[in-house]
Scaffold this active site. Structure first.
Site, PDB file in Angstrom:
ATOM      1  N   HIS A  90      -6.860  30.745  14.693  1.00  0.00           N
ATOM      2  CA  HIS A  90      -7.479  29.647  15.501  1.00  0.00           C
ATOM      3  C   HIS A  90      -6.584  28.534  15.635  1.00  0.00           C
ATOM      4  CE1 HIS A  90      -9.517  26.229  17.645  1.00  0.00           C
ATOM      5  NE2 HIS A  90      -9.432  25.619  16.585  1.00  0.00           N
ATOM      6  N   CYS A 113     -12.547  31.942  18.118  1.00  0.00           N
ATOM      7  CA  CYS A 113     -13.728  31.420  18.808  1.00  0.00           C
ATOM      8  C   CYS A 113     -14.545  32.526  19.659  1.00  0.00           C
ATOM      9  CB  CYS A 113     -13.022  30.404  19.498  1.00  0.00           C
ATOM     10  SG  CYS A 113     -12.296  28.955  18.549  1.00  0.00           S
ATOM     11  N   ASP A 122       8.232  22.426  15.365  1.00  0.00           N
ATOM     12  CA  ASP A 122       7.755  23.250  14.392  1.00  0.00           C
ATOM     13  C   ASP A 122       7.012  22.571  13.300  1.00  0.00           C
ATOM     14  OD1 ASP A 122      10.211  22.574  13.019  1.00  0.00           O
ATOM     15  OD2 ASP A 122       8.990  23.598  11.340  1.00  0.00           O
ATOM     16  N   CYS A 130      -9.454  31.696  21.580  1.00  0.00           N
ATOM     17  CA  CYS A 130      -8.729  32.762  20.532  1.00  0.00           C
ATOM     18  C   CYS A 130      -9.698  33.681  20.062  1.00  0.00           C
ATOM     19  CB  CYS A 130      -8.105  31.884  19.706  1.00  0.00           C
ATOM     20  SG  CYS A 130      -9.504  31.533  18.243  1.00  0.00           S
ATOM     21  N   CYS A 185     -11.631  26.742  23.581  1.00  0.00           N
ATOM     22  CA  CYS A 185     -10.654  27.663  22.748  1.00  0.00           C
ATOM     23  C   CYS A 185     -11.136  29.192  23.134  1.00  0.00           C
ATOM     24  CB  CYS A 185     -10.621  27.560  21.248  1.00  0.00           C
ATOM     25  SG  CYS A 185      -9.316  28.459  20.599  1.00  0.00           S
ATOM     26  N   ASP A 190      16.169  27.881  10.275  1.00  0.00           N
ATOM     27  CA  ASP A 190      16.575  26.539   9.861  1.00  0.00           C
ATOM     28  C   ASP A 190      17.913  27.023   8.930  1.00  0.00           C
ATOM     29  OD1 ASP A 190      15.148  23.390   8.435  1.00  0.00           O
ATOM     30  OD2 ASP A 190      17.049  23.898   9.120  1.00  0.00           O
TER      31      ASP A 190
HETATM   32  C1  6MM Z   1       8.254  20.596   2.605  1.00  0.00           C
HETATM   33  C2  6MM Z   1       7.702  21.082   3.800  1.00  0.00           C
HETATM   34  C3  6MM Z   1       7.107  22.552   3.676  1.00  0.00           C
HETATM   35  O1  6MM Z   1       8.424  20.893   5.005  1.00  0.00           O
HETATM   36  C4  6MM Z   1       7.506  20.198   6.063  1.00  0.00           C
HETATM   37  C5  6MM Z   1       6.279  20.078   5.256  1.00  0.00           C
HETATM   38  O2  6MM Z   1       6.667  20.012   3.729  1.00  0.00           O
HETATM   39  C6  6MM Z   1       6.084  18.511   5.444  1.00  0.00           C
HETATM   40  C7  6MM Z   1       5.654  17.562   4.596  1.00  0.00           C
HETATM   41  O3  6MM Z   1       4.542  16.901   5.285  1.00  0.00           O
HETATM   42  C8  6MM Z   1       4.518  17.463   6.760  1.00  0.00           C
HETATM   43  C9  6MM Z   1       4.631  16.437   7.631  1.00  0.00           C
HETATM   44  C10 6MM Z   1       3.154  17.979   7.102  1.00  0.00           C
HETATM   45  O4  6MM Z   1       5.493  18.441   6.684  1.00  0.00           O
HETATM   46  O5  6MM Z   1       7.436  18.090   5.631  1.00  0.00           O
HETATM   47  C11 6MM Z   1       8.234  19.114   6.332  1.00  0.00           C
HETATM   48  C12 6MM Z   1       8.328  18.734   7.870  1.00  0.00           C
HETATM   49  N1  6MM Z   1       9.306  17.763   8.159  1.00  0.00           N
HETATM   50  C13 6MM Z   1      10.441  18.087   8.396  1.00  0.00           C
HETATM   51  N2  6MM Z   1      11.288  19.328   8.295  1.00  0.00           N
HETATM   52  C14 6MM Z   1      12.351  19.321   8.449  1.00  0.00           C
HETATM   53  C15 6MM Z   1      13.355  20.595   8.519  1.00  0.00           C
HETATM   54  C16 6MM Z   1      14.717  19.946   8.656  1.00  0.00           C
HETATM   55  N3  6MM Z   1      15.870  20.887   8.777  1.00  0.00           N
HETATM   56  C17 6MM Z   1      16.748  20.578   8.726  1.00  0.00           C
HETATM   57  N4  6MM Z   1      18.090  21.387   8.614  1.00  0.00           N
HETATM   58  N5  6MM Z   1      17.416  19.041   8.764  1.00  0.00           N
HETATM   59  C18 6MM Z   1      16.299  18.304   9.007  1.00  0.00           C
HETATM   60  O6  6MM Z   1      16.963  17.025   8.958  1.00  0.00           O
HETATM   61  C19 6MM Z   1      15.074  18.742   8.935  1.00  0.00           C
HETATM   62  C20 6MM Z   1      14.229  17.531   8.780  1.00  0.00           C
HETATM   63  C21 6MM Z   1      12.655  18.024   8.693  1.00  0.00           C
HETATM   64  N6  6MM Z   1      11.568  17.203   8.892  1.00  0.00           N
HETATM   65 ZN    ZN Z   2     -10.113  29.410  18.583  1.00  0.00          ZN
END
Ligand code: 6MM
Ligand code: ZN
Length: 370
Positions: free
Chosen positions: A334, A308, A265, A305, A303, A92
């Site tokens: 897992h 498991c 991801d 893995c 699973c 990224d």
């Molecule tokens: C801050 C952190 C670690 O990034 C994860 C995770 O928390 C969390 C918090 O809640 C969950 C949903 C579980 O995922 O939200 C992030 C995952 N959502 C997300 N990642 C992105 C990465 C991105 N990179 C770029 N260059 N541009 C984007 O527009 C972009 C949009 C994104 N949206």
């Molecule tokens: Zn497993």
């Protein structure tokens, strides 16, 4: 060299099964990319990742720029050689972390100045710098430097940010020196369909090897995420990979594969593993549950893995309660294996023309928490 071929298309949904070819190997899509932010997928070795069926992992420009830094990465011949990962990597661009993690100072047309979240030192990122760092990392697929528009945002803010992200994307493409790395554009536009259309048109007219759907999974309603994801995917070229950033739960991935997304991801499988939440084909559960103390069942009957195959829920509960480091590794093995099986089984269902029924059955089973 970079190529993407669609091998099968589903007739009832927008799902497709394809193959991406990169200098470090091939990737079968749909694919899930374990997140290795600072150069490792937490608690997992490259061997664990290969055994789990990982085909590509994600690294992060912002974090790797801060530590270990591009000089160290260049010395070791790039991140993959440095970390002994022998398959493809995607990085990224740093845009998301700068806006979400660092202490922001100033955003200008040229770029963003911010304070490191590690030691507060003043740093600067812009499209040219982001590409330069990703070239030092040596990832196979690199991302344009963009602004991930926060949610919610006004229409005016979104419009100005979308246009700047397009100018930044063009600057990044012009700054790129290494042909063997593929560059993706990142579509923004918030929750406004006309802005998503504007962003998609701006980026496809510049032309990229693939397109990310950005600005989602940032706190919006899930139904909004699906609607914007589906609409944006429909605007993107059929013959290029589509990568939905930061998504998501098993349900999100199954749904968005049906909307035409090829790459995903999310920190969820590894992060939740470390706090004891395990994913199974009949929903997720906490390994801490007292009623599991004598359970000689596996995490998931379906699973195969390493965890498991060798350990009971009772033992995994004991390890977690005792704070054993091995709990982090076994739980992560897992959860990553489970996420990879979701995309692999989806790919097989598309090939057999049975994706819609597979998707509906999985979504139903995932609802019955065990
Ligand atoms: C801050 C952190 C670690 O990034 C994860 C995770 O928390 C969390 C918090 O809640 C969950 C949903 C579980 O995922 O939200 C992030 C995952 N959502 C997300 N990642 C992105 C990465 C991105 N990179 C770029 N260059 N541009 C984007 O527009 C972009 C949009 C994104 N949206
Ligand atoms: Zn497993």
């Amino acid at each position: 060299m970079f190529s993407f071929d669609i091998e099968y298309k589903d007739s009832e949904t927008s799902a497709r099964a394809g193959r991406i070819k990169t200098p470090h190997g091939e990737i079968e899509t749909p694919i899930f990319m374990p997140v290795g932010t600072v150069g490792s997928v937490k608690a997992l070795s490259p061997e664990d990742l290969n055994n789990a069926g990982a085909q590509i992992i994600l690294g992060n420009t912002y974090h790797l720029y801060l530590r270990p830094g591009t000089e160290v990465l260049k010395h070791f011949g790039g991140l993959a050689a440095f970390s002994s990962w022998n398959k493809p990597t995607l990085t990224d661009s740093g845009g998301f972390q700068v806006f979400s993690l660092a202490e922001l100072n100033k955003i200008t047309e040229d770029g963003v100045s911010f304070k490191s979240h590690l030691d507060g030192s003043s740093l600067y990122l812009n499209p040219e710098k982001s590409i330069e760092i990703q070239e030092a990392i040596g990832s196979d697929i690199i991302m344009s430097f963009d602004e991930c528009i926060p949610y919610p945002a006004t229409y005016e803010y979104v419009k100005n940010s979308v246009d700047r992200t397009a100018r930044w994307a063009l600057r990044g493409k012009n700054a790129k020196k290494r042909d063997e790395q593929a560059l993706f554009g990142i579509v923004q536009g918030g929750i406004y369909e006309d802005m998503r259309k504007r962003s998609a048109e701006q980026l496809t007219s510049i032309g990229f090897d693939g397109y990310s759907i950005g600005g989602l999974s940032v706190g919006e309603e899930i139904s909004t995420m699906y609607e914007i994801c589906g609409y944006t995917a429909s605007l993107l070229p059929q013959d290029k990979p589509r990568y939905l950033m930061g998504v998501g739960t098993p349900e999100d991935i199954l749904t968005c594969i049906g909307l035409g997304v090829d790459m995903f991801d999310c920190v969820m499988p590894t992060r939740n593993a470390r706090n004891g939440t395990l994913f199974t084909s009949s929903g997720k559960f906490s390994i801490k549950r007292a009623d599991l103390a004598f359970s000689d069942e596996k995490i998931d009957e379906n699973c195969s893995c390493y965890t498991c195959r060798n350990f009971s829920r009772g033992y995994l509960r004991h390890l977690y309660k005792a704070g054993e480091i091995l709990a982090l590794r076994l739980n992560s093995i897992h959860n990553i294996s489970f996420y990879l099986s979701i995309v692999k089984n989806s790919r097989n269902a598309v090939k057999e023309g049975k994706f819609k029924s597979f998707q509906q059955e999985m979504l139903y089973r995932l609802k019955n928490n065990n």
